[in-house]
Design an enzyme around this catalytic site. Structure first.
Site, PDB file in Angstrom:
ATOM      1  N   SER A 181       0.763  -1.134  -0.071  1.00  0.00           N
ATOM      2  CA  SER A 181       0.065  -0.041   0.015  1.00  0.00           C
ATOM      3  C   SER A 181       1.084   1.199   0.055  1.00  0.00           C
ATOM      4  O   SER A 181       2.033   1.174   0.099  1.00  0.00           O
ATOM      5  CB  SER A 181      -0.986   0.011   1.259  1.00  0.00           C
ATOM      6  OG  SER A 181      -0.147   0.130   2.557  1.00  0.00           O
TER       7      SER A 181
ATOM      8  N   LEU B 161       3.161   4.492  -0.251  1.00  0.00           N
ATOM      9  CA  LEU B 161       4.405   4.822  -1.027  1.00  0.00           C
ATOM     10  C   LEU B 161       4.965   3.498  -1.498  1.00  0.00           C
ATOM     11  O   LEU B 161       5.772   3.405  -2.505  1.00  0.00           O
ATOM     12  CB  LEU B 161       5.309   5.528  -0.171  1.00  0.00           C
ATOM     13  CG  LEU B 161       4.992   6.950   0.587  1.00  0.00           C
ATOM     14  CD1 LEU B 161       5.816   7.436   1.427  1.00  0.00           C
ATOM     15  CD2 LEU B 161       4.353   7.867  -0.682  1.00  0.00           C
TER      16      LEU B 161
ATOM     17  N   ASP C 114       5.441  -7.396   2.532  1.00  0.00           N
ATOM     18  CA  ASP C 114       4.359  -6.551   3.367  1.00  0.00           C
ATOM     19  C   ASP C 114       4.215  -7.401   4.691  1.00  0.00           C
ATOM     20  O   ASP C 114       3.937  -8.734   4.304  1.00  0.00           O
ATOM     21  CB  ASP C 114       3.173  -5.986   2.613  1.00  0.00           C
ATOM     22  CG  ASP C 114       2.581  -5.001   3.271  1.00  0.00           C
ATOM     23  OD1 ASP C 114       2.635  -3.690   2.938  1.00  0.00           O
ATOM     24  OD2 ASP C 114       2.114  -5.007   4.541  1.00  0.00           O
TER      25      ASP C 114
ATOM     26  N   ASP D 127       7.845  -9.302   8.374  1.00  0.00           N
ATOM     27  CA  ASP D 127       7.875  -8.209   9.404  1.00  0.00           C
ATOM     28  C   ASP D 127       9.138  -7.769   9.540  1.00  0.00           C
ATOM     29  O   ASP D 127      10.030  -8.502   9.917  1.00  0.00           O
ATOM     30  CB  ASP D 127       7.499  -9.091  10.744  1.00  0.00           C
ATOM     31  CG  ASP D 127       7.452  -7.939  11.948  1.00  0.00           C
ATOM     32  OD1 ASP D 127       7.859  -7.022  11.904  1.00  0.00           O
ATOM     33  OD2 ASP D 127       7.090  -8.532  13.184  1.00  0.00           O
TER      34      ASP D 127
ATOM     35  N   SER E 266      11.139  10.796   6.899  1.00  0.00           N
ATOM     36  CA  SER E 266      10.298  12.115   6.907  1.00  0.00           C
ATOM     37  C   SER E 266      10.555  13.157   7.282  1.00  0.00           C
ATOM     38  O   SER E 266      11.549  13.423   8.216  1.00  0.00           O
ATOM     39  CB  SER E 266       9.166  11.357   8.041  1.00  0.00           C
ATOM     40  OG  SER E 266       8.213  12.728   8.455  1.00  0.00           O
TER      41      SER E 266
ATOM     42  N   TYR F  83       7.383   9.061  16.723  1.00  0.00           N
ATOM     43  CA  TYR F  83       7.590   8.898  15.118  1.00  0.00           C
ATOM     44  C   TYR F  83       8.688   9.947  14.741  1.00  0.00           C
ATOM     45  O   TYR F  83       9.592   9.217  13.858  1.00  0.00           O
ATOM     46  CB  TYR F  83       6.288   9.590  14.307  1.00  0.00           C
ATOM     47  CG  TYR F  83       6.311   9.644  13.054  1.00  0.00           C
ATOM     48  CD1 TYR F  83       6.202   8.264  12.127  1.00  0.00           C
ATOM     49  CD2 TYR F  83       6.315  10.672  12.216  1.00  0.00           C
ATOM     50  CE1 TYR F  83       6.350   8.150  10.799  1.00  0.00           C
ATOM     51  CE2 TYR F  83       6.310  10.685  10.885  1.00  0.00           C
ATOM     52  CZ  TYR F  83       6.352   9.551  10.258  1.00  0.00           C
ATOM     53  OH  TYR F  83       6.380   9.279   8.924  1.00  0.00           O
TER      54      TYR F  83
END
Length: 253
Positions: free
Chosen positions: A15, A17, A36, A57, A146, A159
């Site tokens: 899913s 990006l 995934d 994982d 990010s 995060y």
């Protein structure tokens, strides 16, 4: 690196990006292994792009090793690794529900940072033995950071810390693996159209997009994938974290 005919691993490829990246690499001629934790989502993408799907994982050493080995048997040794698997928890240190549980902070770091390192170490161990290509290059690893690594907002302590770690390990990893002909880069995306954001009301999406200086909209996963391909093709890009954010600098909240 010539993408065509090259084996690639994409984590979080079921899913967002990761999916966009898997599709772009397949379109460019790569043999893509979609990894995934959601095996069904990985399989759905793999079937559409002519790739292979494997449950994985990234934060578990055995699971990651098994997935990489299965991908090797399907496509040969992967020379491309794109780490897109990750989680984005939102929790204040001191919130209405009390103090943040230590497990919540550790969980974000384990998946986003430890998981990226886990895949990088296993990928590098295998590709170091591959025959070098043009200019002595053996492989390229691209991690997903990010802009929260630089301007984390309130509620993003875990995060931001995990993504800051991804930024921090990029240069030393690139320096260490350079003699082996393995490049390491990272992309730090801003606000992108993901399943989470697309679930918001249209007015909320428009408001978020308007906060981006230019273009004033949410980023598109295909634009992230385009940058992945550009990094792969440009051998001089190494040890760098590239912001992909339309000049956005996030406010405290």
């Amino acid at each position: 690196m010539d993408i065509e005919g090259t084996a690639a691993l994409v984590t979080g490829g079921g899913s967002g990006l990761g999916e966009a990246t898997a599709r772009a690499l397949a379109q460019a001629g790569a043999q893509v292994a979609v990894l995934d934790r959601d095996a069904e989502a990985a399989q759905a993408v793999a079937m559409q792009i002519g790739g292979a799907a494997f449950a994985c994982d990234v934060s578990d050493a055995a699971s990651a090793q098994e997935a990489i080995e299965a991908a090797r048997q399907a496509h040969g040794t992967a020379r491309i690794l794109v780490n897109c698997a990750g989680i984005a928890p939102v929790r204040k240190i001191l919130g209405r529900q009390g103090v943040m549980a230590l497990e919540e902070f550790a969980g974000a770091v384990t998946v986003n940072l430890v998981g990226s390192f886990n895949m990088l170490r296993l990928f590098s161990d295998r590709v170091q033995h591959a025959e070098p290509g043009a200019g002595g290059e053996r492989g390229v690893a691209i991690n997903t950071a990010s802009i929260a690594a630089y301007e984390g907002q309130i509620g993003q302590t875990a995060y931001a810390a995990s993504k800051g770690g991804v930024v921090g390990m990029t240069l030393p990893a690139a320096r260490e693996l350079a003699p082996l002909g393995i490049r390491v880069c990272a992309i730090a995306p801003g606000i992108f159209e993901t399943a989470m954001l697309k679930g918001l009301p249209e007015a909320a999406q428009d408001s978020l997009g308007a906060s981006v200086p230019f273009p004033s909209r949410l980023g598109r996963p295909a634009e992230f994938a385009d940058l992945v391909c550009a990094i792969l093709r440009n051998q001089m890009l190494n040890g760098e974290t590239i912001r992909l954010d339309g000049a956005l600098r996030m406010a405290p909240r």
